[in-house]
Scaffold this motif. Structure first.
Motif, PDB file in Angstrom:
ATOM      1  N   CYS A 271       7.474   5.491   1.878  1.00  0.00           N
ATOM      2  CA  CYS A 271       7.745   6.781   2.465  1.00  0.00           C
ATOM      3  C   CYS A 271       8.068   6.757   3.774  1.00  0.00           C
ATOM      4  O   CYS A 271       8.869   7.427   4.237  1.00  0.00           O
ATOM      5  N   HIS A 272       7.595   5.615   4.593  1.00  0.00           N
ATOM      6  CA  HIS A 272       7.702   6.003   6.128  1.00  0.00           C
ATOM      7  C   HIS A 272       8.932   5.204   6.540  1.00  0.00           C
ATOM      8  O   HIS A 272       9.222   4.981   7.780  1.00  0.00           O
TER       9      HIS A 272
ATOM     10  N   GLY B 256       0.791  -1.228   0.140  1.00  0.00           N
ATOM     11  CA  GLY B 256       0.017   0.013   0.064  1.00  0.00           C
ATOM     12  C   GLY B 256       0.906   1.278   0.076  1.00  0.00           C
ATOM     13  O   GLY B 256       0.324   2.433  -0.105  1.00  0.00           O
ATOM     14  N   GLY B 257       2.133   1.111  -0.082  1.00  0.00           N
ATOM     15  CA  GLY B 257       3.191   2.334  -0.273  1.00  0.00           C
ATOM     16  C   GLY B 257       3.564   2.939   1.208  1.00  0.00           C
ATOM     17  O   GLY B 257       4.289   3.828   1.151  1.00  0.00           O
ATOM     18  N   CYS B 258       3.112   2.424   2.078  1.00  0.00           N
ATOM     19  CA  CYS B 258       3.415   3.019   3.611  1.00  0.00           C
ATOM     20  C   CYS B 258       4.848   2.861   3.769  1.00  0.00           C
ATOM     21  O   CYS B 258       5.624   3.808   4.095  1.00  0.00           O
TER      22      CYS B 258
ATOM     23  N   ARG C  82      -0.790  16.550   4.454  1.00  0.00           N
ATOM     24  CA  ARG C  82       0.047  17.450   3.534  1.00  0.00           C
ATOM     25  C   ARG C  82       0.537  16.515   2.549  1.00  0.00           C
ATOM     26  O   ARG C  82       0.859  15.397   2.999  1.00  0.00           O
TER      27      ARG C  82
ATOM     28  N   TYR D  17       3.347   7.035  16.469  1.00  0.00           N
ATOM     29  CA  TYR D  17       2.006   7.424  16.323  1.00  0.00           C
ATOM     30  C   TYR D  17       1.084   6.407  16.708  1.00  0.00           C
ATOM     31  O   TYR D  17       0.149   6.830  17.504  1.00  0.00           O
TER      32      TYR D  17
ATOM     33  N   THR E 220       7.388  18.524   4.301  1.00  0.00           N
ATOM     34  CA  THR E 220       6.754  17.667   4.954  1.00  0.00           C
ATOM     35  C   THR E 220       7.741  16.486   5.354  1.00  0.00           C
ATOM     36  O   THR E 220       8.732  16.169   4.427  1.00  0.00           O
ATOM     37  N   TYR E 221       7.727  15.734   6.423  1.00  0.00           N
ATOM     38  CA  TYR E 221       8.574  14.489   6.740  1.00  0.00           C
ATOM     39  C   TYR E 221       7.558  13.325   7.017  1.00  0.00           C
ATOM     40  O   TYR E 221       6.544  13.587   8.018  1.00  0.00           O
ATOM     41  N   PRO E 222       7.785  12.352   6.492  1.00  0.00           N
ATOM     42  CA  PRO E 222       6.852  11.111   6.773  1.00  0.00           C
ATOM     43  C   PRO E 222       6.979  10.892   8.154  1.00  0.00           C
ATOM     44  O   PRO E 222       7.957  10.610   8.652  1.00  0.00           O
ATOM     45  N   SER E 223       5.789  10.699   8.900  1.00  0.00           N
ATOM     46  CA  SER E 223       5.844  10.646  10.507  1.00  0.00           C
ATOM     47  C   SER E 223       6.281   9.152  10.594  1.00  0.00           C
ATOM     48  O   SER E 223       6.346   8.216  10.082  1.00  0.00           O
TER      49      SER E 223
ATOM     50  N   TRP F  98      -8.178   5.985  15.360  1.00  0.00           N
ATOM     51  CA  TRP F  98      -7.545   6.042  13.971  1.00  0.00           C
ATOM     52  C   TRP F  98      -8.580   5.723  13.009  1.00  0.00           C
ATOM     53  O   TRP F  98      -8.378   6.531  12.042  1.00  0.00           O
TER      54      TRP F  98
ATOM     55  N   PRO G 175       3.339  14.926   0.333  1.00  0.00           N
ATOM     56  CA  PRO G 175       2.795  13.820  -0.711  1.00  0.00           C
ATOM     57  C   PRO G 175       2.076  12.683   0.005  1.00  0.00           C
ATOM     58  O   PRO G 175       1.939  11.731  -0.675  1.00  0.00           O
ATOM     59  N   MET G 176       1.501  12.836   1.305  1.00  0.00           N
ATOM     60  CA  MET G 176       0.773  11.673   1.879  1.00  0.00           C
ATOM     61  C   MET G 176      -0.308  11.582   1.441  1.00  0.00           C
ATOM     62  O   MET G 176      -1.352  12.478   1.190  1.00  0.00           O
ATOM     63  N   PRO G 177      -0.558  10.323   0.576  1.00  0.00           N
ATOM     64  CA  PRO G 177      -1.925   9.986   0.169  1.00  0.00           C
ATOM     65  C   PRO G 177      -3.132   9.831   1.102  1.00  0.00           C
ATOM     66  O   PRO G 177      -3.739   8.756   1.301  1.00  0.00           O
TER      67      PRO G 177
ATOM     68  N   LEU H  16       5.581   6.162  12.155  1.00  0.00           N
ATOM     69  CA  LEU H  16       4.143   5.380  12.578  1.00  0.00           C
ATOM     70  C   LEU H  16       4.361   4.479  13.826  1.00  0.00           C
ATOM     71  O   LEU H  16       3.239   4.247  14.227  1.00  0.00           O
TER      72      LEU H  16
HETATM   73  C1  HEC Z   1       4.503   9.509  -0.758  1.00  0.00           C
HETATM   74  C2  HEC Z   1       4.938   9.300   0.531  1.00  0.00           C
HETATM   75  C3  HEC Z   1       3.937   8.783   1.503  1.00  0.00           C
HETATM   76  C4  HEC Z   1       3.183   7.423   1.459  1.00  0.00           C
HETATM   77  C5  HEC Z   1       3.018   6.496   0.142  1.00  0.00           C
HETATM   78  C6  HEC Z   1       2.576   7.322   2.608  1.00  0.00           C
HETATM   79  N1  HEC Z   1       2.817   8.323   3.486  1.00  0.00           N
HETATM   80 FE1  HEC Z   1       1.980   8.566   5.287  1.00  0.00          FE
HETATM   81  N2  HEC Z   1       2.884  10.520   5.418  1.00  0.00           N
HETATM   82  C7  HEC Z   1       3.746  10.954   4.745  1.00  0.00           C
HETATM   83  C8  HEC Z   1       4.187  12.374   4.873  1.00  0.00           C
HETATM   84  C9  HEC Z   1       4.941  13.466   3.963  1.00  0.00           C
HETATM   85  C10 HEC Z   1       3.428  12.576   5.930  1.00  0.00           C
HETATM   86  C11 HEC Z   1       3.519  13.883   6.859  1.00  0.00           C
HETATM   87  C12 HEC Z   1       2.159  14.625   6.127  1.00  0.00           C
HETATM   88  C13 HEC Z   1       2.161  16.041   6.965  1.00  0.00           C
HETATM   89  O1  HEC Z   1       3.275  16.689   7.688  1.00  0.00           O
HETATM   90  O2  HEC Z   1       0.963  16.705   6.939  1.00  0.00           O
HETATM   91  C14 HEC Z   1       2.540  11.556   6.047  1.00  0.00           C
HETATM   92  C15 HEC Z   1       1.736  11.375   7.443  1.00  0.00           C
HETATM   93  C16 HEC Z   1       0.952  10.238   7.832  1.00  0.00           C
HETATM   94  C17 HEC Z   1       0.161  10.105   8.900  1.00  0.00           C
HETATM   95  C18 HEC Z   1       0.101  11.197   9.952  1.00  0.00           C
HETATM   96  C19 HEC Z   1       0.688  10.845  11.452  1.00  0.00           C
HETATM   97  C20 HEC Z   1       0.672  11.771  12.264  1.00  0.00           C
HETATM   98  O3  HEC Z   1       1.731  11.907  13.036  1.00  0.00           O
HETATM   99  O4  HEC Z   1      -0.218  12.621  12.356  1.00  0.00           O
HETATM  100  C21 HEC Z   1      -0.169   8.753   9.035  1.00  0.00           C
HETATM  101  C22 HEC Z   1      -1.236   8.399  10.027  1.00  0.00           C
HETATM  102  C23 HEC Z   1       0.224   8.290   7.734  1.00  0.00           C
HETATM  103  N3  HEC Z   1       1.024   9.120   7.101  1.00  0.00           N
HETATM  104  C24 HEC Z   1      -0.073   6.792   7.277  1.00  0.00           C
HETATM  105  C25 HEC Z   1       0.341   6.193   6.091  1.00  0.00           C
HETATM  106  C26 HEC Z   1      -0.005   4.945   5.718  1.00  0.00           C
HETATM  107  C27 HEC Z   1      -0.695   4.068   6.775  1.00  0.00           C
HETATM  108  C28 HEC Z   1       0.434   4.886   4.416  1.00  0.00           C
HETATM  109  C29 HEC Z   1       0.279   3.655   3.593  1.00  0.00           C
HETATM  110  C30 HEC Z   1      -1.318   3.373   3.362  1.00  0.00           C
HETATM  111  C31 HEC Z   1       1.095   5.803   4.400  1.00  0.00           C
HETATM  112  N4  HEC Z   1       1.172   6.983   4.932  1.00  0.00           N
HETATM  113  C32 HEC Z   1       1.749   6.189   2.884  1.00  0.00           C
HETATM  114  C33 HEC Z   1       4.278  10.269   3.293  1.00  0.00           C
HETATM  115  C34 HEC Z   1       3.587   9.340   2.702  1.00  0.00           C
END
Ligand code: HEC
Length: 160
Positions: free
Chosen positions: A46-47, A41-43, A105, A86, A78-81, A95, A107-109, A83
Motif C-alpha cells: 500500500c505505501h 508484511g504488506g507495507c 483508518r 513519517y 484515506t491515503y497511505p502515508s 513509534w 484499510p491500514m491494518p 513513511l
Molecule cells: C491495505 C493497505 C495498507 C497496508 C497493507 C499498510 N498500510 Fe499503513 N496506512 C495505510 C493507509 C490508507 C494509511 C492512512 C490511514 C489514515 O489516514 O488513518 C496508513 C497509515 C500508516 C501509518 C500512519 C502514518 C502517519 O502519518 O501517521 C503508519 C505508521 C503505517 N501506515 C505503517 C504501515 C506499516 C509499517 C505497514 C506494514 C506492516 C503498513 N502500514 C501496511 C494503508 C496500508
C-alpha cells in the motif's frame, strides 16, 4: 597482582559485552529484518506506488514514499502515508507507543502493528529510517461525503 589484573580484564570484557548488547537495541531489532518485514508484511503493497502491479519490482530507493491513490469507503478517503517522511520525525520510543495505541483508518491494518513484537517494530523503524527521507506527503484524509479529486479505489457500502 596477577589475580587483580585478571579480574579487571574480566570486568572490562563484561562491560564490553553489555555495551554490544545495548547497541543491538533493547528489543534486538535489525535493519535486515525491517527490510524483510516491509516486503512480506504488506507495507510496500500500500505505501509504495506500483509495488503490487509490478510484482514487487520497485527499487528500494523508491519504497514507502506513500501513495496518491485514495481508498474510498464508509470511513471517507484515506491515503497511505509517506513513511519515509513519517519515520524521520518519530523516535523509536514514540513509534513503539504509537504502534501499540494508535488506531488508524481503513484499510491500514493498524492492529497488525499493535500485535507485532517490539523487536519487529524496532526493526521496521531502523530500516525505514536508514532509507532516509524521500517523496512528498500523501494527500490529506477526506471525511465521508467529500469526493476525492484524484484516483481512488472504491469500497462498496457494506450490506445493512
Ligand atoms: C491495505 C493497505 C495498507 C497496508 C497493507 C499498510 N498500510 Fe499503513 N496506512 C495505510 C493507509 C490508507 C494509511 C492512512 C490511514 C489514515 O489516514 O488513518 C496508513 C497509515 C500508516 C501509518 C500512519 C502514518 C502517519 O502519518 O501517521 C503508519 C505508521 C503505517 N501506515 C505503517 C504501515 C506499516 C509499517 C505497514 C506494514 C506492516 C503498513 N502500514 C501496511 C494503508 C496500508
Amino acid at each position: 597482582m596477577r589475580t587483580r589484573m585478571r579480574t579487571n580484564r574480566a570486568a572490562a570484557l563484561a562491560a564490553l559485552l553489555s555495551m554490544l548488547c545495548l547497541d543491538a537495541g533493547a528489543a534486538g531489532g535489525s535493519i535486515e529484518r525491517g527490510r524483510y518485514l516491509a516486503k512480506i508484511g504488506g507495507c510496500n503493497d500500500c505505501h509504495t506506488p506500483g509495488y503490487g502491479l509490478s510484482g514487487g519490482q520497485v527499487p528500494e530507493a523508491q519504497w514507502l514514499v506513500g501513495d496518491q491513490i485514495g481508498w474510498n469507503g464508509p470511513w471517507g478517503t484515506t491515503y497511505p502515508s509517506n513513511l519515509r517522511l513519517y519515520f524521520q520525525k518519530v523516535s523509536e520510543s514514540e513509534w513503539l507507543k504509537a504502534a501499540r495505541e494508535k488506531q488508524l483508518r481503513p484499510p491500514m491494518p493498524w492492529f497488525a502493528l499493535r500485535d507485532m513484537s517490539d523487536e519487529d517494530l524496532v526493526s521496521l523503524h531502523r530500516f525505514i529510517r536508514t532509507l532516509g527521507p524521500a517523496g512528498e506527503p500523501a494527500p490529506a484524509y477526506l471525511p465521508p461525503g467529500v469526493e476525492p479529486q484524484g484516483p481512488a479505489i472504491r469500497f462498496p457500502q457494506p450490506p445493512s
